[in-house]
Scaffold this motif. Structure first.
Motif, PDB file in Angstrom:
ATOM      1  N   MET A 197       0.844  -1.193   0.000  1.00 44.48           N
ATOM      2  CA  MET A 197       0.000   0.000   0.000  1.00 44.48           C
ATOM      3  C   MET A 197       0.881   1.245   0.000  1.00 44.48           C
ATOM      4  SD  MET A 197      -2.576  -1.465   2.888  1.00 44.48           S
ATOM      5  CE  MET A 197      -3.998  -0.423   2.709  1.00 44.48           C
ATOM      6  N   ALA A 198       0.368   2.323  -0.560  1.00 41.82           N
ATOM      7  CA  ALA A 198       1.119   3.579  -0.605  1.00 41.82           C
ATOM      8  C   ALA A 198       1.281   4.136   0.811  1.00 41.82           C
ATOM      9  CB  ALA A 198       0.400   4.591  -1.476  1.00 41.82           C
ATOM     10  N   VAL A 199       2.458   4.616   1.101  1.00 44.53           N
ATOM     11  CA  VAL A 199       2.740   5.240   2.393  1.00 44.53           C
ATOM     12  C   VAL A 199       2.587   6.746   2.218  1.00 44.53           C
ATOM     13  CG1 VAL A 199       4.468   5.603   4.186  1.00 44.53           C
ATOM     14  CG2 VAL A 199       4.337   3.399   3.016  1.00 44.53           C
ATOM     15  N   PRO A 200       1.669   7.365   2.949  1.00 43.08           N
ATOM     16  CA  PRO A 200       1.514   8.826   2.831  1.00 43.08           C
ATOM     17  C   PRO A 200       2.830   9.538   3.124  1.00 43.08           C
ATOM     18  CG  PRO A 200      -0.258   7.891   4.152  1.00 43.08           C
ATOM     19  CD  PRO A 200       0.745   6.793   3.919  1.00 43.08           C
ATOM     20  N   ALA A 201       3.057  10.643   2.441  1.00 44.95           N
ATOM     21  CA  ALA A 201       4.316  11.383   2.583  1.00 44.95           C
ATOM     22  C   ALA A 201       4.614  11.728   4.033  1.00 44.95           C
ATOM     23  CB  ALA A 201       4.276  12.648   1.733  1.00 44.95           C
ATOM     24  N   GLU A 202       3.581  12.046   4.816  1.00 49.47           N
ATOM     25  CA  GLU A 202       3.826  12.418   6.212  1.00 49.47           C
ATOM     26  C   GLU A 202       4.284  11.239   7.067  1.00 49.47           C
ATOM     27  OE1 GLU A 202      -0.655  11.985   5.570  1.00 49.47           O
ATOM     28  OE2 GLU A 202       0.965  13.041   4.583  1.00 49.47           O
ATOM     29  N   LEU A 203       4.106   9.998   6.585  1.00 44.69           N
ATOM     30  CA  LEU A 203       4.566   8.817   7.325  1.00 44.69           C
ATOM     31  C   LEU A 203       5.897   8.295   6.801  1.00 44.69           C
ATOM     32  CD1 LEU A 203       1.343   6.661   7.765  1.00 44.69           C
ATOM     33  CD2 LEU A 203       2.477   8.084   9.460  1.00 44.69           C
ATOM     34  N   ALA A 204       6.232   8.648   5.579  1.00 46.41           N
ATOM     35  CA  ALA A 204       7.451   8.132   4.969  1.00 46.41           C
ATOM     36  C   ALA A 204       8.668   8.724   5.674  1.00 46.41           C
ATOM     37  CB  ALA A 204       7.492   8.478   3.486  1.00 46.41           C
ATOM     38  N   PRO A 205       9.649   7.874   5.973  1.00 47.14           N
ATOM     39  CA  PRO A 205      10.850   8.405   6.609  1.00 47.14           C
ATOM     40  C   PRO A 205      11.618   9.291   5.635  1.00 47.14           C
ATOM     41  CG  PRO A 205      11.155   6.091   6.036  1.00 47.14           C
ATOM     42  CD  PRO A 205       9.723   6.445   5.724  1.00 47.14           C
ATOM     43  N   ALA A 206      12.305  10.267   6.173  1.00 53.29           N
ATOM     44  CA  ALA A 206      13.140  11.124   5.325  1.00 53.29           C
ATOM     45  C   ALA A 206      14.190  10.247   4.663  1.00 53.29           C
ATOM     46  CB  ALA A 206      13.800  12.203   6.166  1.00 53.29           C
ATOM     47  N   ARG A 207      14.412  10.464   3.386  1.00 52.37           N
ATOM     48  CA  ARG A 207      15.359   9.601   2.689  1.00 52.37           C
ATOM     49  C   ARG A 207      16.597  10.386   2.315  1.00 52.37           C
ATOM     50  NH1 ARG A 207      11.525   9.864  -2.216  1.00 52.37           N
ATOM     51  NH2 ARG A 207      12.515  11.510  -3.405  1.00 52.37           N
ATOM     52  N   GLU A 208      17.645   9.637   2.157  1.00 54.04           N
ATOM     53  CA  GLU A 208      18.888  10.231   1.695  1.00 54.04           C
ATOM     54  C   GLU A 208      19.040   9.880   0.224  1.00 54.04           C
ATOM     55  OE1 GLU A 208      22.192   9.103   4.136  1.00 54.04           O
ATOM     56  OE2 GLU A 208      20.990   9.247   5.944  1.00 54.04           O
ATOM     57  N   GLY A 209      19.664  10.737  -0.528  1.00 56.95           N
ATOM     58  CA  GLY A 209      19.887  10.443  -1.931  1.00 56.95           C
ATOM     59  C   GLY A 209      18.715  10.817  -2.808  1.00 56.95           C
ATOM     60  N   VAL A 210      18.873  10.514  -4.076  1.00 58.26           N
ATOM     61  CA  VAL A 210      17.919  10.884  -5.103  1.00 58.26           C
ATOM     62  C   VAL A 210      17.217   9.621  -5.588  1.00 58.26           C
ATOM     63  CG1 VAL A 210      17.741  11.832  -7.441  1.00 58.26           C
ATOM     64  CG2 VAL A 210      19.332  12.838  -5.805  1.00 58.26           C
ATOM     65  N   VAL A 211      15.897   9.715  -5.755  1.00 64.12           N
ATOM     66  CA  VAL A 211      15.118   8.590  -6.272  1.00 64.12           C
ATOM     67  C   VAL A 211      14.560   8.964  -7.635  1.00 64.12           C
ATOM     68  CG1 VAL A 211      13.101   7.105  -5.916  1.00 64.12           C
ATOM     69  CG2 VAL A 211      14.518   7.773  -3.971  1.00 64.12           C
ATOM     70  N   VAL A 212      14.780   8.076  -8.600  1.00 69.91           N
ATOM     71  CA  VAL A 212      14.274   8.242  -9.954  1.00 69.91           C
ATOM     72  C   VAL A 212      13.403   7.031 -10.274  1.00 69.91           C
ATOM     73  CG1 VAL A 212      14.923   8.303 -12.403  1.00 69.91           C
ATOM     74  CG2 VAL A 212      16.250   9.605 -10.733  1.00 69.91           C
ATOM     75  N   VAL A 213      12.199   7.274 -10.772  1.00 68.38           N
ATOM     76  CA  VAL A 213      11.368   6.182 -11.269  1.00 68.38           C
ATOM     77  C   VAL A 213      11.573   6.124 -12.775  1.00 68.38           C
ATOM     78  CG1 VAL A 213       9.020   5.329 -11.636  1.00 68.38           C
ATOM     79  CG2 VAL A 213       9.658   6.277  -9.422  1.00 68.38           C
ATOM     80  N   GLY A 214      12.042   4.975 -13.265  1.00 69.48           N
ATOM     81  CA  GLY A 214      12.221   4.747 -14.694  1.00 69.48           C
ATOM     82  C   GLY A 214      11.061   3.925 -15.222  1.00 69.48           C
ATOM     83  N   VAL A 215      10.298   4.507 -16.142  1.00 74.17           N
ATOM     84  CA  VAL A 215       9.143   3.811 -16.718  1.00 74.17           C
ATOM     85  C   VAL A 215       9.476   3.520 -18.180  1.00 74.17           C
ATOM     86  CG1 VAL A 215       6.646   3.848 -17.072  1.00 74.17           C
ATOM     87  CG2 VAL A 215       7.650   5.177 -15.199  1.00 74.17           C
ATOM     88  N   GLU A 216       9.758   2.253 -18.467  1.00 79.05           N
ATOM     89  CA  GLU A 216      10.262   1.851 -19.783  1.00 79.05           C
ATOM     90  C   GLU A 216       9.813   0.418 -20.053  1.00 79.05           C
ATOM     91  OE1 GLU A 216      11.618   1.284 -23.157  1.00 79.05           O
ATOM     92  OE2 GLU A 216      12.416   3.188 -22.446  1.00 79.05           O
ATOM     93  N   ASP A 217       9.190   0.183 -21.209  1.00 76.40           N
ATOM     94  CA  ASP A 217       8.688  -1.158 -21.507  1.00 76.40           C
ATOM     95  C   ASP A 217       9.718  -2.052 -22.197  1.00 76.40           C
ATOM     96  OD1 ASP A 217       8.427   0.453 -23.837  1.00 76.40           O
ATOM     97  OD2 ASP A 217       6.994  -0.980 -24.672  1.00 76.40           O
ATOM     98  N   ASP A 218      10.828  -1.502 -22.651  1.00 76.14           N
ATOM     99  CA  ASP A 218      11.882  -2.300 -23.283  1.00 76.14           C
ATOM    100  C   ASP A 218      12.826  -2.785 -22.186  1.00 76.14           C
ATOM    101  OD1 ASP A 218      14.126  -3.299 -24.552  1.00 76.14           O
ATOM    102  OD2 ASP A 218      14.355  -1.610 -25.925  1.00 76.14           O
ATOM    103  N   PRO A 219      12.768  -4.090 -21.843  1.00 75.51           N
ATOM    104  CA  PRO A 219      13.579  -4.581 -20.717  1.00 75.51           C
ATOM    105  C   PRO A 219      15.083  -4.387 -20.922  1.00 75.51           C
ATOM    106  CG  PRO A 219      12.324  -6.391 -21.719  1.00 75.51           C
ATOM    107  CD  PRO A 219      11.968  -5.136 -22.442  1.00 75.51           C
ATOM    108  N   ALA A 220      15.557  -4.526 -22.155  1.00 74.82           N
ATOM    109  CA  ALA A 220      16.994  -4.359 -22.408  1.00 74.82           C
ATOM    110  C   ALA A 220      17.415  -2.912 -22.166  1.00 74.82           C
ATOM    111  CB  ALA A 220      17.330  -4.784 -23.838  1.00 74.82           C
ATOM    112  N   TYR A 221      16.609  -1.963 -22.639  1.00 72.88           N
ATOM    113  CA  TYR A 221      16.959  -0.552 -22.423  1.00 72.88           C
ATOM    114  C   TYR A 221      16.870  -0.195 -20.943  1.00 72.88           C
ATOM    115  CZ  TYR A 221      17.441   4.434 -23.027  1.00 72.88           C
ATOM    116  OH  TYR A 221      17.904   5.722 -22.938  1.00 72.88           O
ATOM    117  N   LEU A 222      15.858  -0.689 -20.259  1.00 73.82           N
ATOM    118  CA  LEU A 222      15.706  -0.399 -18.831  1.00 73.82           C
ATOM    119  C   LEU A 222      16.891  -0.951 -18.035  1.00 73.82           C
ATOM    120  CD1 LEU A 222      13.983   0.868 -16.613  1.00 73.82           C
ATOM    121  CD2 LEU A 222      12.670  -1.265 -16.504  1.00 73.82           C
ATOM    122  N   ARG A 223      17.297  -2.193 -18.335  1.00 74.34           N
ATOM    123  CA  ARG A 223      18.471  -2.777 -17.652  1.00 74.34           C
ATOM    124  C   ARG A 223      19.718  -1.952 -17.929  1.00 74.34           C
ATOM    125  NH1 ARG A 223      16.356  -7.577 -19.329  1.00 74.34           N
ATOM    126  NH2 ARG A 223      17.818  -7.734 -21.049  1.00 74.34           N
ATOM    127  N   ALA A 224      19.895  -1.541 -19.195  1.00 75.31           N
ATOM    128  CA  ALA A 224      21.070  -0.741 -19.562  1.00 75.31           C
ATOM    129  C   ALA A 224      21.065   0.598 -18.818  1.00 75.31           C
ATOM    130  CB  ALA A 224      21.102  -0.519 -21.077  1.00 75.31           C
TER     131      ALA A 224
END
Length: 185
Positions: free
Chosen positions: A47-74
């Motif tokens: 289930m989604a964790v509301p932002a107010e409950l999510a612990p502060a994170r370190e670093g940068v998070v990127v969501v990669g949305v790509e249907d080509d598995p070879a390109y996504l792995r690369a």
């Protein structure tokens, strides 16, 4: 808490009493759950964790949305080697991407234009819904798209569009530029 879990208060009490949800009963009979325990329960059950409950994170998070598995792995391997400070969360469809974006609240979304279920414009339009409170920058990486698509992407707020054929170094530079733009905003 029942609202976050989308169940009745009686169900929450039952889960605590049965040990499914870590919590305790106060002397007055009310149940209490620590925010970290609630966040852990939400994660464990997908289930989604509301932002107010999510612990502060370190670093940068990127969501990669790509249907080509070879390109996504690369892309994931390239970023792991060239930008290890970036954590990449992977999705292969527009709907899965939307779910991951809601779950992780990323700093950047790297989105393929053509996906099996939605195109990039449709994904971004759904992200613009005020209830989502999106703060991530969106970047489109594509192997090609219709001529009118670029105008549509610009209309919905996409500032960075990169062609996959330009290579991973160009994609990485565009990712870094998009993250800098987000920080400057």
């Amino acid at each position: 808490m029942a609202r976050v879990l989308q169940v009745t208060p009686a169900t929450v009490a039952s889960w605590i009493d049965q040990g499914h949800l870590k919590g305790h009963k106060t002397p007055t009979g009310r149940r209490r759950v620590a925010s970290a325990d609630l966040a852990e329960f939400l994660c464990a059950h997908g289930m989604a964790v509301p932002a107010e409950l999510a612990p502060a994170r370190e670093g940068v998070v990127v969501v990669g949305v790509e249907d080509d598995p070879a390109y996504l792995r690369a892309l994931v391997r390239w970023l792991a080697r060239e930008a290890p400070e970036i954590e990449v969360v992977e999705a292969t469809t527009g709907v899965d991407g939307l779910l991951e974006i809601g779950r992780t609240r990323p700093d950047l979304v790297v989105l393929d234009y053509r996906l099996p279920d939605l195109n990039a414009v449709q994904v971004v339009e759904r992200l613009l819904d005020p209830s989502r409170r999106l703060t991530a920058e969106v970047m489109v990486v594509t192997g090609g798209m219709p001529m009118e698509a670029e105008a549509e992407l610009r209309r919905v707020g996409v500032r960075n569009i990169v062609n996959k054929a330009d290579g991973m170094p160009v994609v990485l530079e565009a990712i870094r530029r998009a993250l800098r733009e987000r920080q400057a905003a």
